[in-house]
Design a protein around this motif. Structure first.
Motif, PDB file in Angstrom:
ATOM      1  N   THR A   1       0.826  -1.212   0.000  1.00 31.99           N
ATOM      2  CA  THR A   1       0.000   0.000   0.000  1.00 31.99           C
ATOM      3  C   THR A   1       0.854   1.253   0.000  1.00 31.99           C
ATOM      4  O   THR A   1       0.533   2.249  -0.632  1.00 31.99           O
ATOM      5  N   LEU A   2       1.976   1.205   0.729  1.00 31.60           N
ATOM      6  CA  LEU A   2       2.842   2.371   0.777  1.00 31.60           C
ATOM      7  C   LEU A   2       3.761   2.418  -0.438  1.00 31.60           C
ATOM      8  O   LEU A   2       4.629   3.274  -0.542  1.00 31.60           O
ATOM      9  N   GLY A   3       3.613   1.482  -1.340  1.00 28.36           N
ATOM     10  CA  GLY A   3       4.420   1.496  -2.565  1.00 28.36           C
ATOM     11  C   GLY A   3       5.871   1.186  -2.311  1.00 28.36           C
ATOM     12  O   GLY A   3       6.747   1.595  -3.055  1.00 28.36           O
ATOM     13  N   MET A   4       6.133   0.453  -1.204  1.00 30.96           N
ATOM     14  CA  MET A   4       7.534   0.268  -0.836  1.00 30.96           C
ATOM     15  C   MET A   4       8.068  -1.108  -1.192  1.00 30.96           C
ATOM     16  O   MET A   4       9.067  -1.551  -0.630  1.00 30.96           O
ATOM     17  N   VAL A   5       7.440  -1.779  -2.139  1.00 33.62           N
ATOM     18  CA  VAL A   5       8.035  -3.016  -2.642  1.00 33.62           C
ATOM     19  C   VAL A   5       8.742  -2.708  -3.945  1.00 33.62           C
ATOM     20  O   VAL A   5       8.287  -1.890  -4.733  1.00 33.62           O
ATOM     21  N   LYS A   6       9.852  -3.350  -4.116  1.00 29.70           N
ATOM     22  CA  LYS A   6      10.627  -3.104  -5.329  1.00 29.70           C
ATOM     23  C   LYS A   6       9.990  -3.818  -6.511  1.00 29.70           C
ATOM     24  O   LYS A   6       9.452  -4.892  -6.360  1.00 29.70           O
TER      25      LYS A   6
END
Ligand SMILES: Nc1ncnc2c1ncn2[C@@H]1O[C@H](COP(=O)(O)OP(=O)(O)OP(=O)(O)O)[C@@H](O)[C@H]1O
Ligand SMILES: [Mg+2]
Lengths: 223, 272
Positions: free
Chosen positions: A218-223
């Motif tokens: 959700t926080l867009g913090m996956v590569k």
């Protein structure tokens, strides 16, 4: 050889369901206190007001170095001698809230320290206030690495609720002990307590790891 | 050791007040003197490039101006007003955080490693300061952010998170984010050093377009001598925390006077 009595299980079920609810309430209430208190403690430790940071650090160390049981007794039995009379529930929630608040503050600290200095600098270059920098930039990034630690302590607080039975909180352990005293049957009540704990802990651990992945996504913090 | 501040003016006045003035600025880390009584002016609308060997204090100059570092002595003025100090009863005193915030709003910075907020989209990164600091409505903030994303050629990446952008794209978002705040001074610290060679021009092209447009004042640290030569109004060669030599790009690159400048330029040319 002592045999397992199913009818006792069915008989006791309503009482145990009620007690399980109280256990969850104690865990949830204590955890809510701990989550907020931990945040207050970690932010206090990060101010530049040294007497405060020193006092808070010592407090956290004190809590972490002494047993929860002692802290429960302290709040419940020593409190009244200073005019602070609390019900078992209130005392119990305060004690586990304090105890786990201290541990959670360390989890948060780890999360906050994992946020690179460059993030603080970028926030400053945009002239964000310190409060907004925490709220908008640092805490959202400190959260995903903190979630697994927070989850461990959620399960931990749940497993520690039996400590509150010693001051008379009628949670699962207290109920099982009461049943034992009334009926002289110990096998079924304590087994039921174990089964209920297992039935809640295992899925909780699984859900927490799912939640962590979801937050990262959700926080867009996956590569 | 307190410095006698009475020799510094409370404000800069006159016709040619520089946008940025370092006066006698010293910065130490323990025993290490990183900047040594630095004097440096940058005029309004000027593009000044700082070059010099590693450790000569180039980044520190920008960081002090962005107020990411404090200074040990001297004064920095921005737009005629002291940044590091403020006037109280006719004297210069260390600036309050409120004063610093007011002056800091005139300055924007781009970093070597971009420092985008990873949990926000490209658009979210640009809007953050507009909404949270300048108090723009979300609609106004989005409009202004989109203008800038468009300017850096990334309008269609508005909804991407930084982890899904290339280095060159991330740096362009970072430039858009800084410009959205409408600073008077932009600082660039080796903004192309972390980039793959083939995307460097994406970023330098954006910077090129800023020169001359508006009256943005720019201070840039770079190791790209060709770009510095092409784009700068003035080049400063730093050595040991002071300006060893400065001048127009033509003069500094083609006719350096100082031996250390010559040595540095030769070493850089050899390396290429
Ligand atoms: N926080 C710090 N603590 C101690 N020393 C520091 C700190 N920041 C910088 N320095 C030192 O200050 C000196 C100047 O650093 P600075 O980053 O300004 O150099 P630079 O000219 O930008 O070098 P480079 O080309 O390698 O980026 C260096 O010797 C560096 O090691
Ligand atoms: Mg540098």
């Amino acid at each position: 050889m002592i045999e397992w009595r199913w009818h006792l299980v069915w008989e006791l079920a309503p009482r145990f369901v009620d007690a399980a609810g109280k256990t969850l309430l104690a865990a949830g209430g204590g955890y809510s206190i701990a989550v907020v208190l931990g945040l207050v403690l970690v932010l206090a430790q990060r101010t530049r007001f040294h007497p405060l940071t020193f006092a808070v650090r010592e407090f956290v160390e004190l809590i972490r170095s002494t047993p929860l049981l002692l802290q429960v007794f302290f709040v419940f039995y020593v409190g009244p001698q200073f005019g602070l009379v609390l019900s078992p529930w209130t005392a119990g929630l305060i004690a586990i809230g304090l105890h786990y608040g201290a541990y959670l503050s360390e989890v948060y600290r780890g999360g906050i320290e994992s946020v690179p200095a460059g993030q603080w600098e970028a926030a400053k270059a945009l002239n964000l206030s310190v409060v907004r920098t925490y709220r908008r930039i640092v805490i959202p990034q400190a959260l995903p690495p903190a979630i697994s630690g927070m989850g461990n302590y959620l399960v931990g607080i749940f497993k520690d609720t039996p400590m509150l039975s010693v001051i008379g909180v009628t949670e699962l352990m207290h109920t099982a002990t009461a049943v034992g005293a009334e009926s002289y049957r110990y096998l079924e009540p304590y087994t039921m307590v174990g089964a209920i704990f297992l039935a809640i802990s295992l899925p909780a651990a699984y859900l927490i790891s799912r939640f962590e992945k979801w937050v990262r996504r959700t926080l867009g913090m996956v590569k | 050791m307190t410095e006698d501040m009475s020799r510094y003016p409370l404000h800069l006045e006159g016709d040619d007040v520089p946008m940025v003035r370092f006066r006698n600025v010293t910065k130490r880390y323990g025993p290490l003197v990183v900047l040594n009584q630095l004097d440096l002016d940058v005029s309004t609308g000027e593009m000044v490039t700082i070059i010099g060997p590693s450790g000569s204090g180039k980044t520190t100059v920008l960081r002090m101006l962005m107020t990411l570092e404090t200074i040990d002595s001297g004064v920095i003025y921005v737009d005629g007003e002291p940044l590091t100090h403020m006037e109280r009863n006719g004297q210069l005193l260390p600036a309050s955080s409120k004063h610093i915030r007011r002056i800091r709003s005139k300055i924007g910075m781009c970093f070597q490693h971009f420092n985008l907020f990873p949990h926000m989209t490209a658009l979210g990164n640009c809007m953050e300061g507009l909404v949270q600091v300048l108090g723009l409505s979300r609609r106004e903030a989005e409009e202004r952010s989109m203008e800038l994303l468009d300017m850096v050629g990334l309008a269609e990446k508005r909804d991407e998170h930084p982890s899904r952008l290339s280095g060159g794209q991330q740096q362009r978002v970072a430039i858009a984010r800084a410009l959205a705040m409408r600073p008077k001074v932009m600082l660039f610290d080796e903004v192309t050093s972390a980039l793959d060679p083939e995307v460097i021009s994406e970023v330098t092209n954006v910077i090129r377009r800023l020169v001359g447009a508006h009256d943005l004042t720019m201070l840039m640290v770079t190791h790209q001598m060709g770009f510095a030569k092409e784009i700068s109004d003035r080049v400063c060669f730093f050595f040991n925390g002071a300006v060893e030599e400065q001048g127009t790009p033509t003069k500094l690159f083609e006719n350096p006077e100082r031996e250390r400048t010559q040595q540095f330029l030769n070493a850089v040319l050899d390396a290429n």
